[in-house]
Design a protein around this motif. Structure first.
Motif: not given
Length: 87
Positions: A47-68
């Protein structure tokens, strides 16, 4: 094909990678990326690796729905700016 839990993890990761690559192929516009419980089967390190990847490779608005709170905790740990909305 085996139906073990490891296969579920792999399928979820493959599905996420396909969705992310499709957003770049569908349009050159910056469209929002909506992820609804997409990380449910990810361990904390993945999860941490994916979040780092999203932060460094996407300028899109990212909406995350989660229950945690895992995503929030990792975003805080990485000092990534976000807006939290509790429903």
């Amino acid at each position: 094909m085996s139906r073990g839990l490891g296969d579920v993890y792999k399928r979820q990761q493959l599905y996420l990678s396909l969705r992310l690559s499709a957003t770049k192929e569908i349009t050159k516009e910056t469209i929002p990326i909506i992820l609804d419980e997409s990380f449910a089967y990810f361990d904390n390190q993945r999860l941490e690796n994916v979040i780092k990847y999203l932060d460094s490779n996407y300028n899109n608005q990212i909406i995350i729905f989660t229950c945690t709170n895992r995503e929030k905790e990792i975003l805080d740990k990485l000092n990534i700016e976000y807006n939290l909305v509790n429903l």
